[in-house]
Design a protein around this motif. Sequence first.
Motif, mmCIF file in Angstrom:
data_model
loop_
_atom_site.group_PDB
_atom_site.id
_atom_site.type_symbol
_atom_site.label_atom_id
_atom_site.label_comp_id
_atom_site.label_asym_id
_atom_site.label_seq_id
_atom_site.Cartn_x
_atom_site.Cartn_y
_atom_site.Cartn_z
ATOM 1 N N ARG A 95 -43.571 9.193 14.807
ATOM 2 C CA ARG A 95 -43.426 7.827 14.323
ATOM 3 C C ARG A 95 -44.778 7.103 14.293
ATOM 4 N N ASP A 96 -45.614 7.342 15.302
ATOM 5 C CA ASP A 96 -46.948 6.744 15.323
ATOM 6 C C ASP A 96 -47.806 7.270 14.176
ATOM 7 N N ARG A 97 -47.714 8.556 13.915
ATOM 8 C CA ARG A 97 -48.471 9.152 12.816
ATOM 9 C C ARG A 97 -48.006 8.569 11.473
ATOM 10 N N LEU A 98 -46.702 8.389 11.313
ATOM 11 C CA LEU A 98 -46.170 7.787 10.095
ATOM 12 C C LEU A 98 -46.655 6.346 9.945
ATOM 13 N N ALA A 99 -46.618 5.587 11.030
ATOM 14 C CA ALA A 99 -47.076 4.195 10.983
ATOM 15 C C ALA A 99 -48.558 4.121 10.635
ATOM 16 N N GLN A 100 -49.340 5.023 11.163
ATOM 17 C CA GLN A 100 -50.773 5.042 10.854
ATOM 18 C C GLN A 100 -50.993 5.351 9.369
ATOM 19 N N ASN A 101 -50.256 6.295 8.830
ATOM 20 C CA ASN A 101 -50.381 6.617 7.403
ATOM 21 C C ASN A 101 -49.995 5.430 6.524
ATOM 22 N N VAL A 102 -48.931 4.736 6.899
ATOM 23 C CA VAL A 102 -48.493 3.573 6.121
ATOM 24 C C VAL A 102 -49.549 2.473 6.194
ATOM 25 N N GLN A 103 -50.127 2.266 7.368
ATOM 26 C CA GLN A 103 -51.148 1.240 7.533
ATOM 27 C C GLN A 103 -52.393 1.571 6.710
ATOM 28 N N GLU A 104 -52.810 2.827 6.733
ATOM 29 C CA GLU A 104 -53.973 3.234 5.939
ATOM 30 C C GLU A 104 -53.706 3.059 4.445
ATOM 31 N N ARG A 105 -52.526 3.401 4.027
ATOM 32 C CA ARG A 105 -52.178 3.260 2.609
ATOM 33 C C ARG A 105 -52.157 1.792 2.196
ATOM 34 N N ALA A 106 -51.626 0.929 3.048
ATOM 35 C CA ALA A 106 -51.612 -0.507 2.753
ATOM 36 C C ALA A 106 -53.024 -1.072 2.709
ATOM 37 N N ALA A 107 -53.890 -0.599 3.584
ATOM 38 C CA ALA A 107 -55.281 -1.062 3.578
ATOM 39 C C ALA A 107 -55.980 -0.645 2.288
ATOM 40 N N ARG A 108 -55.734 0.586 1.838
ATOM 41 C CA ARG A 108 -56.337 1.033 0.574
ATOM 42 C C ARG A 108 -55.841 0.210 -0.602
ATOM 43 N N MET A 109 -54.552 -0.096 -0.614
ATOM 44 C CA MET A 109 -54.006 -0.906 -1.701
ATOM 45 C C MET A 109 -54.592 -2.318 -1.671
ATOM 46 N N SER A 110 -54.719 -2.900 -0.493
ATOM 47 C CA SER A 110 -55.311 -4.232 -0.370
ATOM 48 C C SER A 110 -56.751 -4.225 -0.838
ATOM 49 N N GLN A 111 -57.463 -3.177 -0.501
ATOM 50 C CA GLN A 111 -58.859 -3.064 -0.930
ATOM 51 C C GLN A 111 -58.937 -2.976 -2.454
ATOM 52 N N ARG A 112 -58.061 -2.205 -3.066
ATOM 53 C CA ARG A 112 -58.051 -2.102 -4.531
ATOM 54 C C ARG A 112 -57.729 -3.443 -5.183
ATOM 55 N N VAL A 113 -56.800 -4.178 -4.606
ATOM 56 C CA VAL A 113 -56.447 -5.494 -5.150
ATOM 57 C C VAL A 113 -57.640 -6.431 -5.040
ATOM 58 N N GLU A 114 -58.316 -6.425 -3.902
ATOM 59 C CA GLU A 114 -59.482 -7.276 -3.725
ATOM 60 C C GLU A 114 -60.606 -6.889 -4.688
ATOM 61 N N GLU A 115 -60.822 -5.593 -4.882
ATOM 62 C CA GLU A 115 -61.844 -5.151 -5.831
ATOM 63 C C GLU A 115 -61.484 -5.582 -7.246
ATOM 64 N N SER A 116 -60.232 -5.479 -7.596
ATOM 65 C CA SER A 116 -59.773 -5.896 -8.917
ATOM 66 C C SER A 116 -59.933 -7.401 -9.087
ATOM 67 N N ARG A 117 -59.584 -8.160 -8.066
ATOM 68 C CA ARG A 117 -59.719 -9.613 -8.115
ATOM 69 C C ARG A 117 -61.181 -10.012 -8.240
ATOM 70 N N HIS A 118 -62.044 -9.309 -7.514
ATOM 71 C CA HIS A 118 -63.478 -9.591 -7.567
ATOM 72 C C HIS A 118 -64.024 -9.244 -8.948
ATOM 73 N N ALA A 119 -63.561 -8.147 -9.546
ATOM 74 C CA ALA A 119 -64.017 -7.767 -10.880
ATOM 75 C C ALA A 119 -63.593 -8.797 -11.921
ATOM 76 N N GLU A 120 -62.416 -9.395 -11.763
ATOM 77 C CA GLU A 120 -61.967 -10.440 -12.688
ATOM 78 C C GLU A 120 -62.812 -11.698 -12.550
ATOM 79 N N ASP A 121 -63.228 -12.018 -11.322
ATOM 80 C CA ASP A 121 -64.041 -13.212 -11.088
ATOM 81 C C ASP A 121 -65.427 -13.073 -11.696
ATOM 82 N N VAL A 122 -65.960 -11.850 -11.721
ATOM 83 C CA VAL A 122 -67.292 -11.607 -12.252
ATOM 84 C C VAL A 122 -67.312 -11.803 -13.753
ATOM 85 N N ASP A 123 -66.262 -11.411 -14.443
ATOM 86 C CA ASP A 123 -66.224 -11.541 -15.912
ATOM 87 C C ASP A 123 -66.144 -12.968 -16.258
#
Length: 88
Positions: free
Chosen positions: A60-88
């Motif tokens: 269960r801990d390993r599953l929670a860690q995987n879910v947390q890492e995946r959510a962090a990657r998705m948040s990072q992608r959203v922030e990068e996308s938002r930052h790219a929109e602000d630059v244009d």
Amino acid sequence: MKAFWTYTLARLALFGATFGVVWLIASFFVEWGSATTLFVLLISLLLSSVISIFALAGLRDRLAQNVQERAARMSQRVEESRHAEDVD
């Protein structure tokens, strides 16, 4: 996804084993009917849930860690996308 399936299959196997043991014990003491089967199912569900808290903690801990890492990657992608929109 591998951690998800491993944990899910472990939970199902634990429930199946618990159901088998409770069914075997109940078969010595009670007469079978639909209500008895329902009670055996509910008792097995309760027991397997309690056992899984302790027995499957590592999975269960390993599953929670995987879910947390995946959510962090998705948040990072959203922030990068938002930052790219602000630059244009």
